[in-house]
Design an enzyme around this catalytic site. Sequence first.
Site, PDB file in Angstrom:
ATOM      1  N   TRP A 252      20.180 -35.118 -53.916  1.00  0.00           N
ATOM      2  CA  TRP A 252      19.452 -34.017 -53.276  1.00  0.00           C
ATOM      3  C   TRP A 252      18.974 -34.441 -51.894  1.00  0.00           C
ATOM      4  O   TRP A 252      18.966 -35.635 -51.596  1.00  0.00           O
ATOM      5  CB  TRP A 252      18.251 -33.596 -54.144  1.00  0.00           C
ATOM      6  CG  TRP A 252      17.944 -32.145 -53.956  1.00  0.00           C
ATOM      7  CD1 TRP A 252      16.885 -31.598 -53.298  1.00  0.00           C
ATOM      8  CD2 TRP A 252      18.734 -31.044 -54.420  1.00  0.00           C
ATOM      9  NE1 TRP A 252      16.981 -30.231 -53.312  1.00  0.00           N
ATOM     10  CE2 TRP A 252      18.110 -29.868 -53.988  1.00  0.00           C
ATOM     11  CE3 TRP A 252      19.937 -30.933 -55.127  1.00  0.00           C
ATOM     12  CZ2 TRP A 252      18.635 -28.592 -54.251  1.00  0.00           C
ATOM     13  CZ3 TRP A 252      20.460 -29.676 -55.399  1.00  0.00           C
ATOM     14  CH2 TRP A 252      19.803 -28.527 -54.964  1.00  0.00           C
TER      15      TRP A 252
ATOM     16  N   ASP B 127      14.300 -30.595 -44.130  1.00  0.00           N
ATOM     17  CA  ASP B 127      13.611 -29.353 -43.767  1.00  0.00           C
ATOM     18  C   ASP B 127      13.490 -28.426 -44.975  1.00  0.00           C
ATOM     19  O   ASP B 127      13.976 -28.743 -46.059  1.00  0.00           O
ATOM     20  CB  ASP B 127      14.342 -28.667 -42.615  1.00  0.00           C
ATOM     21  CG  ASP B 127      15.693 -28.094 -43.043  1.00  0.00           C
ATOM     22  OD1 ASP B 127      16.302 -28.604 -44.009  1.00  0.00           O
ATOM     23  OD2 ASP B 127      16.147 -27.136 -42.410  1.00  0.00           O
TER      24      ASP B 127
ATOM     25  N   GLU C 213      16.484 -27.751 -46.911  1.00  0.00           N
ATOM     26  CA  GLU C 213      17.006 -28.916 -47.642  1.00  0.00           C
ATOM     27  C   GLU C 213      18.351 -29.390 -47.112  1.00  0.00           C
ATOM     28  O   GLU C 213      19.151 -29.952 -47.846  1.00  0.00           O
ATOM     29  CB  GLU C 213      17.144 -28.588 -49.146  1.00  0.00           C
ATOM     30  CG  GLU C 213      15.979 -27.805 -49.692  1.00  0.00           C
ATOM     31  CD  GLU C 213      15.932 -27.777 -51.205  1.00  0.00           C
ATOM     32  OE1 GLU C 213      16.695 -26.994 -51.783  1.00  0.00           O
ATOM     33  OE2 GLU C 213      15.142 -28.531 -51.787  1.00  0.00           O
ATOM     34  N   GLU C 214      18.592 -29.173 -45.824  1.00  0.00           N
ATOM     35  CA  GLU C 214      19.902 -29.525 -45.270  1.00  0.00           C
ATOM     36  C   GLU C 214      19.802 -30.531 -44.136  1.00  0.00           C
ATOM     37  O   GLU C 214      20.780 -31.221 -43.846  1.00  0.00           O
ATOM     38  CB  GLU C 214      20.580 -28.255 -44.725  1.00  0.00           C
ATOM     39  CG  GLU C 214      20.917 -27.245 -45.793  1.00  0.00           C
ATOM     40  CD  GLU C 214      21.391 -25.912 -45.227  1.00  0.00           C
ATOM     41  OE1 GLU C 214      21.937 -25.122 -45.995  1.00  0.00           O
ATOM     42  OE2 GLU C 214      21.197 -25.656 -44.020  1.00  0.00           O
TER      43      GLU C 214
ATOM     44  N   GLU D 197      17.919 -13.761 -53.475  1.00  0.00           N
ATOM     45  CA  GLU D 197      17.649 -14.609 -52.317  1.00  0.00           C
ATOM     46  C   GLU D 197      18.156 -13.957 -51.025  1.00  0.00           C
ATOM     47  O   GLU D 197      17.474 -13.930 -50.013  1.00  0.00           O
ATOM     48  CB  GLU D 197      18.342 -15.960 -52.515  1.00  0.00           C
ATOM     49  CG  GLU D 197      18.115 -16.943 -51.379  1.00  0.00           C
ATOM     50  CD  GLU D 197      18.857 -18.255 -51.615  1.00  0.00           C
ATOM     51  OE1 GLU D 197      20.101 -18.261 -51.541  1.00  0.00           O
ATOM     52  OE2 GLU D 197      18.192 -19.271 -51.906  1.00  0.00           O
TER      53      GLU D 197
END
Length: 614
Positions: A145, A201, A204-205, A428
């Site tokens: 992750w 961030d 999550e990238e 989303e």
Amino acid sequence: MRFSVEVIGLLTCFLSQAIAAPGKRDLTSFTAAERAIALQGALNNIGPDGVKVPGAGAGFVVASPSKVNPDYFYTWTRDSALTLKMLIDEFIFGNTALQSYIDDYIHAQAKLQTVSNPSGTFLPAGLGLGEPKFQVDGTRFNGAWGRPQRDGPALRAIALMTYSNWLIKNGNSTAAKTIIWPIIANDLSYVGEYWNQTGFDLWEETLGSSYFTIQNQARALIEGAQLAHDLGVTCPGCVQAPEVLCFLQSFWNGEFIVSNINIDNGRTGIDGNSILGPIAIFDIDAYCDSPTMQPCHSNNLANFKVLIDTFRATYAINDGIPEGQGVAVGRYAEDVYMGGNPWYLITTAAAEFLYDAVAQWKARHVLIVDSTSLAFFQDIYPSVTVRQYNSGNANSPFAQIMDAVTAYADSFVAVAEKYIPSNGSLAEQFNRTTGVPLSANDLTWSYAAFVTMAQRRAGQYPASWGSRNAIAPPATCAGTSTTGVYVPAIAAGAPNVTSTCQVNVIFDVNATTYYGENLYVIGDTDDLGVWDVSNSLPMGAGGYTSERPLWSVSAYLNAGEEVNYKYVRQEDCNQPYIYETVNRTLTVPACGSAAITTNDAWDGPVGTSGNCGS
Ligand SMILES: *[C@@H]1O[C@H](CO)[C@@H](O)[C@H](O)[C@H]1NC(C)=O
Ligand SMILES: *[C@@H]1O[C@H](CO)[C@@H](O)[C@H](O)[C@H]1NC(C)=O
Ligand SMILES: *[C@@H]1O[C@H](CO)[C@@H](O)[C@H](O)[C@H]1NC(C)=O
Ligand SMILES: *[C@@H]1O[C@H](CO)[C@@H](O)[C@H](O)[C@H]1NC(C)=O
Ligand SMILES: *[C@@H]1O[C@H](CO)[C@@H](O)[C@H](O)[C@H]1NC(C)=O
Ligand SMILES: *[C@@H]1O[C@H](CO)[C@@H](O)[C@H](O)[C@H]1NC(C)=O
Ligand SMILES: *[C@@H]1O[C@H](CO)[C@@H](O)[C@H](O)[C@H]1NC(C)=O
């Protein structure tokens, strides 16, 4: 199609400006109805009784009930904290039934802080607090992750501080001090110690420094210093606040906010990050030139125009909608995740941002338009000039500009309304071409974001968090740090963990694999997923050569413990996993030992590619 979109755009414009009353009433009744659906939608995703998330522990907020494509059936520290901030504000605004959710969250987070995870351990240095996501029962998640993510502790502290301030005002300082402060203190320690290190961030990238993260860290430390003072305790890390604010100023490039710095990923940095940050640190009492970078700050307004115009030009569903009219808003123009689409939570955040700014100008009775913010205002009030507008009667330019910004905000809500299905459920994303809902269904953050937008639209503002107490940033910034103090929040239910001594174990296995096959280590301890393959440790093939088919992963395991483990092959084309036939054991050496490395060779059946990709 394009023609009809333009007609709708003109019609919306006509309705909101010429006959404002009927249009407004419709949007008001829609917003009220959807707000109730959204609040319930969030509660449905919280354990132990949330109807959509059986298996979730008490106080754990599940990101979405979706378990496949995408699998969001986990609890994220960020999403949970933003959701609880919304619930705590709802509670303070009068929904007293929500208090049990708050109490459950407090206990859940006290325990969660102490859970060892791939970001590290809680003791001695708080590293585990940077872990972004956990299983819905509060146990660790071992998968690969983007970690650490340093916004989580700040956002959790902000939610808990909002509740603590309410407790103090309502004669329950004892609970704030003895039960909740110890949780907050750990999170503020983490922020004060690690704010100047990179992390992933909010999407999550991107591993760098994120505007959203730094902005929330600054708020947490400023608010923390005040709360510590009010409770008669200390917050050593809070002295970092002026330096964090100093760093926050450096995201502005003169034209817009570069949302991710200390990274070069080929993107412009124009990112919805830059409106989610300001609305999370909104303070109704703030001055617009506050270094905390409020929604009414000129830089944020200029950035808002650049950001929104970017999406105006990015999505087909926005075609033909003129400047000054709301559009569907996504994360960033270069986004490719699920095809790169607008998000509900960012579209409603755009409206919330504008409602916040209007509330701040009205509260200050003044609006200063400068050369930085001029272009933002020109889109919605063409005769605007660079000057100070003082509040006046309903026909005053000040009042007209307030009405124009409010109508602009409403137009984003109208876009959301258009693409929300009739049953009110919020996924989303929605398709950039067709507007059809996409990706995870019933996204908790989408629901929380709708409710906070609806609060602001209805004139409900959280009490000031004390942005005026901020100490001005120094003239020259420095990357400083305060070593944290980490103590389990036992009164709130944390286990009395003492220093966790772990030793580095490197799992090396020779295993010849085909392209597309993956390897994992699985075993009988929490660190190795307790024989649950979905929670086993992913291995890397970076050292794989024709001479040695090496798969490897570095892990930290509890000193002295005996571990049963084996390797597992993940096949392509949805073929079943293949386990080694042997069960292996190893004894982790004593505390303080140097790293050990296994030297294993695959022992069991092998797989073949299903060749589905060609
Ligand atoms: C004080 O707050 C705590 C935490 O929410 C709660 O459990 C407790 O019942 C409250 N006590 C009083 C006297 O209200
Ligand atoms: C640390 O702070 C300094 C001073 O603000 C800044 O120049 C630097 O980019 C920061 N680095 C990180 C990783 O936060
Ligand atoms: C969005 O809709 C278009 C047009 O129907 C379709 O081609 C595209 O695949 C959809 N995107 C996603 C991510 O489903
Ligand atoms: C609500 O509508 C959406 C979109 O049509 C659908 O996917 C979803 O299953 C519906 N939810 C419920 C609870 O009926
Ligand atoms: C926690 O454990 C430590 C070490 O065993 C002990 O000294 C301390 O008293 C314990 N604290 C509580 C509150 O039980
Ligand atoms: C051996 O491995 C299997 C998983 O393949 C596991 O279910 C079993 O409990 C293990 N046995 C021992 C004694 O660890
Ligand atoms: C793994 O491969 C290397 C290189 O061929 C070899 O030296 C080593 O002995 C092998 N390990 C086992 C357990 O077979």
